[in-house]
Write a protein that holds these residues in place. Structure first.
Motif, PDB file in Angstrom:
ATOM      1  N   LEU A  84     -11.351  -4.973   8.713  1.00 32.68           N
ATOM      2  CA  LEU A  84     -12.434  -4.962   9.684  1.00 32.68           C
ATOM      3  C   LEU A  84     -13.446  -6.033   9.289  1.00 32.68           C
ATOM      4  N   ALA A  85     -14.321  -6.371  10.210  1.00 32.42           N
ATOM      5  CA  ALA A  85     -15.357  -7.360   9.917  1.00 32.42           C
ATOM      6  C   ALA A  85     -16.355  -6.781   8.920  1.00 32.42           C
ATOM      7  N   ASP A  86     -16.844  -7.630   8.025  1.00 36.50           N
ATOM      8  CA  ASP A  86     -17.935  -7.260   7.129  1.00 36.50           C
ATOM      9  C   ASP A  86     -18.848  -8.462   6.963  1.00 36.50           C
ATOM     10  N   LEU A 120       4.150  -0.284   4.858  1.00 37.16           N
ATOM     11  CA  LEU A 120       2.738  -0.070   5.151  1.00 37.16           C
ATOM     12  C   LEU A 120       2.059   0.616   3.980  1.00 37.16           C
ATOM     13  N   ILE A 121       0.915   0.069   3.557  1.00 32.23           N
ATOM     14  CA  ILE A 121       0.073   0.704   2.543  1.00 32.23           C
ATOM     15  C   ILE A 121      -1.190   1.209   3.231  1.00 32.23           C
ATOM     16  N   SER A 122      -1.572   2.463   2.935  1.00 37.65           N
ATOM     17  CA  SER A 122      -2.804   2.994   3.509  1.00 37.65           C
ATOM     18  C   SER A 122      -3.360   4.090   2.613  1.00 37.65           C
ATOM     19  N   ASP A 123      -4.461   4.698   3.060  1.00 36.79           N
ATOM     20  CA  ASP A 123      -5.152   5.734   2.286  1.00 36.79           C
ATOM     21  C   ASP A 123      -5.238   7.029   3.080  1.00 36.79           C
ATOM     22  N   PHE A 124      -4.165   7.378   3.779  1.00 31.07           N
ATOM     23  CA  PHE A 124      -4.118   8.542   4.650  1.00 31.07           C
ATOM     24  C   PHE A 124      -4.291   9.850   3.865  1.00 31.07           C
ATOM     25  N   MET A 134      -7.061   3.531   6.803  1.00 35.98           N
ATOM     26  CA  MET A 134      -7.143   4.381   7.984  1.00 35.98           C
ATOM     27  C   MET A 134      -8.381   4.056   8.814  1.00 35.98           C
ATOM     28  N   LYS A 135      -9.456   3.694   8.170  1.00 34.87           N
ATOM     29  CA  LYS A 135     -10.659   3.291   8.900  1.00 34.87           C
ATOM     30  C   LYS A 135     -10.356   2.098   9.798  1.00 34.87           C
ATOM     31  N   THR A 136      -9.560   1.168   9.300  1.00 36.74           N
ATOM     32  CA  THR A 136      -9.177   0.007  10.088  1.00 36.74           C
ATOM     33  C   THR A 136      -8.269   0.407  11.247  1.00 36.74           C
ATOM     34  N   ILE A 137      -7.321   1.299  10.968  1.00 39.48           N
ATOM     35  CA  ILE A 137      -6.425   1.769  12.028  1.00 39.48           C
ATOM     36  C   ILE A 137      -7.228   2.379  13.173  1.00 39.48           C
ATOM     37  N   ARG A 138      -8.277   3.107  12.833  1.00 37.84           N
ATOM     38  CA  ARG A 138      -9.072   3.775  13.867  1.00 37.84           C
ATOM     39  C   ARG A 138     -10.011   2.815  14.600  1.00 37.84           C
ATOM     40  N   ARG A 139     -10.490   1.775  13.946  1.00 37.14           N
ATOM     41  CA  ARG A 139     -11.580   0.986  14.517  1.00 37.14           C
ATOM     42  C   ARG A 139     -11.193  -0.424  14.960  1.00 37.14           C
ATOM     43  N   HIS A 140     -10.036  -0.916  14.565  1.00 37.91           N
ATOM     44  CA  HIS A 140      -9.625  -2.273  14.941  1.00 37.91           C
ATOM     45  C   HIS A 140      -9.180  -2.261  16.401  1.00 37.91           C
ATOM     46  N   GLY A 141      -9.857  -3.051  17.244  1.00 36.13           N
ATOM     47  CA  GLY A 141      -9.594  -3.016  18.668  1.00 36.13           C
ATOM     48  C   GLY A 141      -8.242  -3.562  19.083  1.00 36.13           C
ATOM     49  N   GLN A 142      -7.601  -4.360  18.228  1.00 36.43           N
ATOM     50  CA  GLN A 142      -6.300  -4.941  18.568  1.00 36.43           C
ATOM     51  C   GLN A 142      -5.193  -4.440  17.650  1.00 36.43           C
ATOM     52  N   ILE A 143      -5.386  -3.283  17.006  1.00 37.62           N
ATOM     53  CA  ILE A 143      -4.437  -2.851  15.989  1.00 37.62           C
ATOM     54  C   ILE A 143      -3.030  -2.700  16.549  1.00 37.62           C
ATOM     55  N   ASP A 144      -2.878  -2.180  17.759  1.00 33.36           N
ATOM     56  CA  ASP A 144      -1.535  -2.011  18.305  1.00 33.36           C
ATOM     57  C   ASP A 144      -0.878  -3.362  18.595  1.00 33.36           C
TER      58      ASP A 144
END
Length: 807
Positions: A580-582, A285-289, A613-623
């Motif tokens: 996320l959508a843009d 996993l790559i992220s910006d935590f 991390m923004k995607t992890i928090r806001r993506h409705g189907q992330i899990d």
């Protein structure tokens, strides 16, 4: 004069006869190792390369060694054997002495002495008559059931031929080899360890003298300053290679044995060599935590089954590698705290860097610049300059032939940038100069002070020379040893080659890190050379974020798999992005993700999954996406897919869905995902109800899933779909940017643009498609005064599943 020449010829002939009769001049020298016998004739040329009874030597004349000097190729005229020493007498009378050793693993040749006047030595430049699989980087060629290879045994012995002698060597051997292509670059044939030719393959290994100031072509600069290398690496003496043959199926194991015997890098994962361990192909996993978000990042990492989490932008500066305060605020100790926390949960932590790229906010640049910033060359002032002067006159120079980004120069402890360079006869005027650039101090300079033009890169960075580059490597060693970090990507390694020291500079950087680390560090890069093959765990590279997951680098990802196959290297598919959508792209869906997962399963390769991390928090189907990642990767690493399934899975035109039944059993569904169907409600004829008629198809009679999206102002109500097998209606309202999602389990939801559920919907009727093509009617309702949006629809069907069992 003629009489004297005859006498000299006669004496030379007598000497040769004496040498031959005493056995010092060998008529045929045989060198052997398991499965392989090499023969060298009295003139110093290979007469046989025999592997397991197969003669592999290509037609032609191939010397044991050759020398490049003063633009010419010097070849041996005879060779003498004395104990384990082979003395090659070259056409100019020079002597190259090699020490050979024979073991059950390989034959080694090491340079014991060579005249210092020689610029480049070629070691065993020979061709073979097989080319079934040409490992162009690793230097192993397979065919007819056997393999033959050559390995460099130290960092100063390079694969390939120096650029300035590439044409000379190619003309002599009358070969034109194939280049090697990977996603990030094309490697020209002259830089390869083995290059494919029309009816075989050619091996290319060399060592160059590096103890003098030289001016070499770098990029578009024809004569870039190249400073000497210090120590034994500067000399050709000590260059060393290994030669070996084996069954083709045993080639990789033989390399491992050579690494151990010859003390080459041999990184292990537990008790298994990295090149054969499936751990080397684990995804991550790559992220910006940051410190505050780290617990959430770890939880999502574990949910996806990843065992490594990797920070994409950990540094504020490159050079001293000071930490980005958006990552940690307490320096090395704060990073160690995160690493220890992750380790307690079975997770490793890694970081990203750009190797020797140097940011202008680093202490090697400001406020007092290092004297070891990488220089293109010297510029000469035509007059003294004061501390505020912004127009600077210099002698005319060819160093301005290549456009740069920073236009940086160094004079004493001041950095200066210029805007434009104007030729004025034998002089040049540098206009719009910024004095004291990057926070350095502005002072006056006399005309005798040297003004250096510096190398830079479009990332608005500078570079170090080799001496300073070593300090970069030492800092990375310090960071990893102090914090316990376990993964790094050597991005931007090509920057090392700006030093003018070719692949040696790249290898030196990576090797220095590897030898300094006190624990195994999983490492990769977006390019690969012959020696770093032994060090890098794998290759990996970034995805172009300007493309959707299904289109980003698809051809390159596939092309790289063949590169890995022929070079016996662990397989990776690069970076993917869950977004996320843009304004340009939809939010990453489960179908998008499973397309990527099926490619990884088909090619049996790992990947990096980038999720900010923004995607992890806001993506409705992330899990749901993370669960899918875990299921797919568990089966891939367990080698649960059959070879036949892998062939189908890696086809980029196929779609798949994996469902977990229990810990050992999974159902693999082949999917059909339709093209986009559009219904523009603003283009309806007067009186026409909202809707459209289409032709849909399905290989079998089946249920179908729906992805309906609204694009544009307005809303639609109660959409329905009618086929000859039934009608399904969804009592709900959907507005701009929202989705109606209907799955195979009969569940329907309205979501926002990032799949966060707004409303659960109870469908009315049944969604069935007959086999083959069938007419489908779509309809929806609108209030009279509503704006008329566009409705975009895709449908999905699935075939009977295949059972996958994880042993």
């Amino acid at each position: 004069m003629k009489y004297k020449s005859n006498i000299l010829f006669f004496l030379s002939f007598i000497c040769l006869q004496l040498l031959m009769t005493t056995g010092l001049l060998a008529q045929n020298i045989n060198l052997t190792t398991n499965d392989t016998k090499l023969s060298i004739n009295g003139q110093g040329y290979f007469s046989s390369v025999n592997v397991r009874g197969k003669e592999l030597l290509h037609a032609g004349q191939y010397p044991l060694v050759a020398v490049c000097s003063n633009g010419k190729l010097l070849l041996p005229e005879h060779v003498m054997k004395n104990g384990r020493l082979l003395t090659c007498i070259l056409s100019d009378g020079g002597k190259v002495v090699l020490k050979y050793m024979e073991s059950s693993v390989c034959i080694t040749l090491e340079v014991v002495s060579i005249p210092e006047k020689y610029e480049v030595l070629l070691l065993a430049p020979l061709a073979v008559n097989i080319n079934g699989v040409v490992g162009d980087i690793i230097g192993i060629v397979q065919g007819q059931g056997v393999a033959f290879g050559i390995q460099s045994l130290n960092i100063k012995t390079n694969a390939g031929i120096p650029f300035e002698y590439a044409d000379v060597v190619s003309r002599y051997f009358s070969v034109k080899g194939d280049a090697a292509s990977v996603s990030t670059s094309t490697i020209p044939a002259y830089r390869l360890a083995a290059t494919k030719i029309s009816d075989g393959a050619m091996y290319q290994f060399s060592c160059r003298r590096r103890n003098q100031i030289e001016y070499r072509q770098i990029q578009q600069i024809a004569k870039s300053l190249t400073i000497p290398v210090e120590g034994q690496d500067a000399l050709i003496k000590g260059a060393k290679i290994a030669l070996f043959g084996s069954k083709d199926s045993e080639a990789l194991d033989r390399i491992g044995a050579i690494e151990i015997e010859q003390h080459l890098p041999h990184p292990m994962f537990g008790n298994e060599w990295g090149k054969t361990s499936r751990s080397s192909m684990k995804s991550y996993l790559i992220s910006d935590f940051n410190e505050e978000e780290f617990d959430l990042a770890l939880a999502k990492c574990k949910r996806a089954g990843f065992q490594c989490i990797y920070h994409i932008e950990p540094f504020m500066t490159w050079g001293h590698f000071q930490w980005n305060p958006n990552f940690v605020k307490g320096g090395d100790e704060a990073v160690k705290t995160l690493v220890d926390k992750a380790a307690s949960q079975g997770i490793a932590v890694g970081i990203h860097t750009l190797s020797n790229f140097t940011t202008t906010n680093d202490a090697y640049v400001t406020p007092v610049p290092s004297t070891h910033l990488l220089k293109q060359g010297i510029l000469h002032l035509t007059a003294a300059i004061n501390a505020s002067q912004t127009e600077i006159a210099i002698k005319k120079s060819d160093l301005f032939s290549m456009p740069m980004t920073l236009n940086a120069m160094q004079i004493e402890n001041e950095l200066i940038t210029y805007g434009t360079a104007e030729i004025n006869g034998d002089s040049m005027i540098l206009h719009q100069c910024k004095r004291g650039a990057f926070g350095t101090t502005t002072v006056a300079h006399t005309s005798d002070k040297l003004l250096y033009k510096l190398w830079d890169y479009p990332y608005r960075t500078l570079f170090p020379d080799l001496i300073l580059q070593d300090k970069f490597a030492d800092r990375l060693v310090e960071i990893f040893n102090k914090t316990g970090l376990q993964q790094i990507s050597f991005d931007g390694l090509e920057g090392c080659m700006y030093t003018g020291q070719d692949d040696y500079a790249t290898t030196r950087f990576v090797d220095r890190c590897f030898n300094g680390w006190d624990h195994n560090v999983l490492n990769d890069a977006s390019n690969l050379n012959h020696f770093t093959w032994h060090i890098h765990t794998r290759m990996n590279w970034g995805e172009p974020w300007g493309e959707a997951m299904r289109t980003g680098q698809v051809e390159s990802r596939i092309k790289n798999q063949d590169f890995f196959r022929r070079n016996l290297f662990p397989r990776m598919l690069g970076w993917f992005l869950i977004r996320l959508a843009d304004k340009d792209f939809e939010c990453t869906s489960l179908e998008d993700l499973e397309w990527a997962m099926s490619e990884a399963a088909g090619f049996d390769g790992g990947y990096a999954m980038t999720i900010y991390m923004k995607t992890i928090r806001r993506h409705g189907q992330i899990d749901k996406l993370l669960d899918a990642i875990k299921n797919w990767d568990e089966l891939r690493l367990a080698n649960a897919f059959t070879d036949t399934q892998k062939v189908r899975l890696k086809d980029p035109l196929t779609e798949w869905h994996l469902e977990k039944q229990d810990a050992q059993h999974f159902l693999l569904y082949p999917l059909y995902i339709s093209k986009f169907f559009h219904c523009n409600l603003a283009e309806m004829q007067p009186g026409q109800p909202g809707g459209a008629d289409w032709q849909w198809e399905s290989p079998n009679e089946s249920s179908y899933a729906i992805r309906l999206r609204i694009n544009g102002d307005g809303k639609v109500k109660n959409p329905s779909f009618t086929t000859s097998r039934g009608v399904i209606k969804f009592p709900c309202t959907i507005t701009n940017g929202q989705y109606l999602l209907y799955d195979f389990e009969g569940k329907a939801v309205v979501t926002d643009k990032n799949y966060n559920v707004i409303q659960n919907v109870t469908p009315q009727g049944r969604a069935l498609l007959p086999s083959g093509q069938s007419a489908v009617s779509f309809s929806c309702e609108q209030d009279k005064d509503d704006d008329k949006p566009e409705v975009i629809i895709r449908y999905i069907t699935r075939n009977a599943p295949e059972m996958i069992v994880k042993q």
